[in-house]
Design an enzyme around this catalytic site. Structure first.
Site, mmCIF file in Angstrom:
data_model
loop_
_atom_site.group_PDB
_atom_site.id
_atom_site.type_symbol
_atom_site.label_atom_id
_atom_site.label_comp_id
_atom_site.label_asym_id
_atom_site.label_seq_id
_atom_site.Cartn_x
_atom_site.Cartn_y
_atom_site.Cartn_z
ATOM 1 N N GLY A 13 -67.353 -68.233 -52.996
ATOM 2 C CA GLY A 13 -66.366 -67.149 -52.986
ATOM 3 C C GLY A 13 -66.264 -65.664 -54.101
ATOM 4 O O GLY A 13 -65.841 -66.275 -55.298
ATOM 5 N N GLY A 17 -60.700 -64.225 -57.406
ATOM 6 C CA GLY A 17 -60.660 -64.589 -57.852
ATOM 7 C C GLY A 17 -61.776 -65.508 -58.555
ATOM 8 O O GLY A 17 -62.229 -65.689 -59.395
ATOM 9 N N VAL A 81 -71.967 -70.935 -46.796
ATOM 10 C CA VAL A 81 -71.746 -72.666 -47.489
ATOM 11 C C VAL A 81 -71.142 -72.983 -45.469
ATOM 12 O O VAL A 81 -70.179 -72.882 -45.666
ATOM 13 C CB VAL A 81 -70.365 -72.531 -48.823
ATOM 14 C CG1 VAL A 81 -70.418 -74.570 -48.327
ATOM 15 C CG2 VAL A 81 -70.897 -71.957 -49.530
ATOM 16 N N GLU A 172 -49.536 -48.919 -45.953
ATOM 17 C CA GLU A 172 -50.748 -48.124 -46.169
ATOM 18 C C GLU A 172 -50.794 -47.353 -45.614
ATOM 19 O O GLU A 172 -51.457 -46.928 -45.565
ATOM 20 C CB GLU A 172 -51.260 -49.140 -47.438
ATOM 21 C CG GLU A 172 -50.454 -49.225 -48.531
ATOM 22 C CD GLU A 172 -51.789 -50.763 -49.544
ATOM 23 O OE1 GLU A 172 -51.631 -50.527 -50.558
ATOM 24 O OE2 GLU A 172 -52.580 -50.667 -48.922
ATOM 25 N N ASP A 301 -55.970 -67.303 -52.440
ATOM 26 C CA ASP A 301 -55.261 -67.032 -50.879
ATOM 27 C C ASP A 301 -55.505 -68.730 -50.435
ATOM 28 O O ASP A 301 -54.698 -69.289 -49.808
ATOM 29 C CB ASP A 301 -55.967 -66.281 -50.000
ATOM 30 C CG ASP A 301 -55.589 -64.793 -50.305
ATOM 31 O OD1 ASP A 301 -54.060 -64.770 -51.217
ATOM 32 O OD2 ASP A 301 -56.127 -64.032 -49.763
ATOM 33 N N ALA A 314 -53.726 -58.939 -55.621
ATOM 34 C CA ALA A 314 -54.914 -59.477 -56.761
ATOM 35 C C ALA A 314 -54.969 -59.720 -57.938
ATOM 36 O O ALA A 314 -56.072 -60.066 -58.267
ATOM 37 C CB ALA A 314 -55.314 -57.950 -56.838
#
Length: 423
Positions: A13, A17, A81, A172, A301, A314
């Site tokens: 990923g 992170g 994956v 937003e 997450d 984030a």
């Protein structure tokens, strides 16, 4: 793949992170392989500006190879994956089988439709660059179709947008759609001044932005209502259709566009049974390790950190990436990992139309200052100097002219469309 006597760390990923973990392991006494299905990193907080035609997609994405080129011990592999064997310590893609000594699961999250009938088929999520591009194309198609139809009911359907979810993303999007539909579009479609786009925001809870203090929630509600957004709180969606939205009260909202921002759930690669918590999150130790597999970390997450209530933003994932890399370096030296502790530097949310809210320490922020700080913080964290420059120049022109410049419809989106346009 090049063999090496150095320990091998595989990171799955390349979100905030995972990418931060790989970058923080640059120069470590280990080989690091970062895997992601895309060969670019997306700056997710600005997705809504791509969807509402403020920014071009390439300005919030940067090639992962470019971000990693300075780190000789870190390589990137593009691929999906397929399986992870925690016992054999293997990660398999369609083309490769990677043997690892340490593994980092940073696979992020996906939209959680909460079992609402029709939501997955007909509502637009906003979790990826592809989602944002598909939504922008759809909105541009709707306004063009509305300009061509002579049927008032059909036109109203095209000109109605419903947002499901009153968290930060929903707020937003509501503010950005006000700027697009009520300020920018009428310059090119003058008839919109007499027949404006209707914006609806549906929230199942009693207030918008539940993670913020009550005065800021109240300010957000009043601001959006003043801007012309029809807000319905304590309202749940019963089903989503191509042409309308049905509420649990039985009311129908005719609309050609439903945007789903009402929650996310964790994503993890196919593997043996994992200790899963709420919304498929992996239960980890305070050090972000799996209890049965101390060589495996989970973050962002994907992970449920004990004793900490995290919002999935984030900054949390970035700090977890730094912590994971630090702990891996400690393990490489035979030392024990240390617990993760999140340092909350504050929280900001942009409403749009020169307004925002935030809380830094004990101090609440609202109005123009909140709007400006949100833009400044996200501009600083956007990767790539060229991207920052292009975004800054676009913002200056967009906010000074109240116009949206990224409104070209160059190709037809391959994503699903909730609207079957009549011919």
């Amino acid at each position: 793949m090049v063999s090496s006597p150095l320990p091998h760390i595989v990171v799955i990923g390349a979100g905030f992170g995972g990418l931060q973990t790989a970058v923080s392991l640059g120069g470590a006494a280990a080989r690091v392989t970062l895997i992601d299905r895309n060969n670019y990193h997306t700056f997710v907080p600005l997705l809504y500006q791509v969807a509402t035609a403020t920014l071009e997609p390439e300005w919030i994405a940067l090639p992962i190879h470019k971000l990693l080129r300075r780190y000789k011990n870190v390589q990137f592999v593009q691929g999906n994956v397929e399986t992870v064997d925690l016992t054999a310590r293997q990660v398999r893609t369609k083309q490769l089988t990677l043997q690892y000594d340490y593994l980092v699961l940073a696979t992020g999250s996906q939209t959680h439709f909460q079992g609402v009938p029709g939501a997955k088929e007909h509502a637009f999520p906003l979790r990826s660059l592809e989602d944002a591009i598909a939504l922008k194309h759809h909105l541009l198609q709707c306004i063009e179709r509305a300009a061509q139809t002579s049927d008032p009911a059909e036109r109203r359907q095209y000109l109605t947008i419903t947002i499901v979810g009153g968290g930060a993303t929903g707020v937003e999007m509501a503010g950005a759609l006000v700027e697009l539909c009520h300020q920018s579009w009428p310059k090119d479609y003058p008839w919109l001044r007499d027949d404006p786009v209707q914006l609806n925001l549906v929230q199942s809870g009693p207030e918008l932005l539940p993670e913020f203090p009550h005065p800021l929630r109240t300010y957000t509600y009043k601001k959006l209502a003043t801007l012309g957004v029809n807000i319905q709180v304590q309202t749940k969606v019963a089903s989503v259709h191509a042409t309308h939205l049905e509420l649990e009260s039985g009311a129908l909202i005719p609309c050609a566009t439903t945007l789903w921002t009402a929650g996310v759930k964790a994503v993890h690669p196919p593997t043996e049974t994992l200790p899963l918590e709420n919304r498929d999150k992996i239960s980890v130790l305070p050090t972000l390790q799996l209890q049965q597999y101390p060589e495996v970390y989970a973050l962002g997450d994907t992970a449920q950190v004990p004793g900490q209530t995290l919002a999935g933003v984030a900054p949390e994932a970035l700090q977890q990436g730094v912590c994971t890399a630090r702990n891996l370096r400690r393990q490489l030296k035979g030392r024990s990992p240390q617990p993760f502790r999140y340092l909350n530097k504050g929280r900001l949310a942009i409403i749009g139309c020169f307004s925002g809210v935030g809380k830094i320490g004990p101090f609440p922020i609202r109005g123009f200052l909140g709007w400006f700080l949100w833009l400044a913080v996200h501009l600083v964290y956007t990767p790539g100097y060229r991207n920052r420059l292009m975004i800054l120049m676009t913002w200056l022109q967009s906010f000074s002219t109240r116009d949206k410049l990224a409104r070209k419809l160059l190709t037809k989106s391959h994503a699903k469309s909730p609207v079957q346009f009549k011919r």
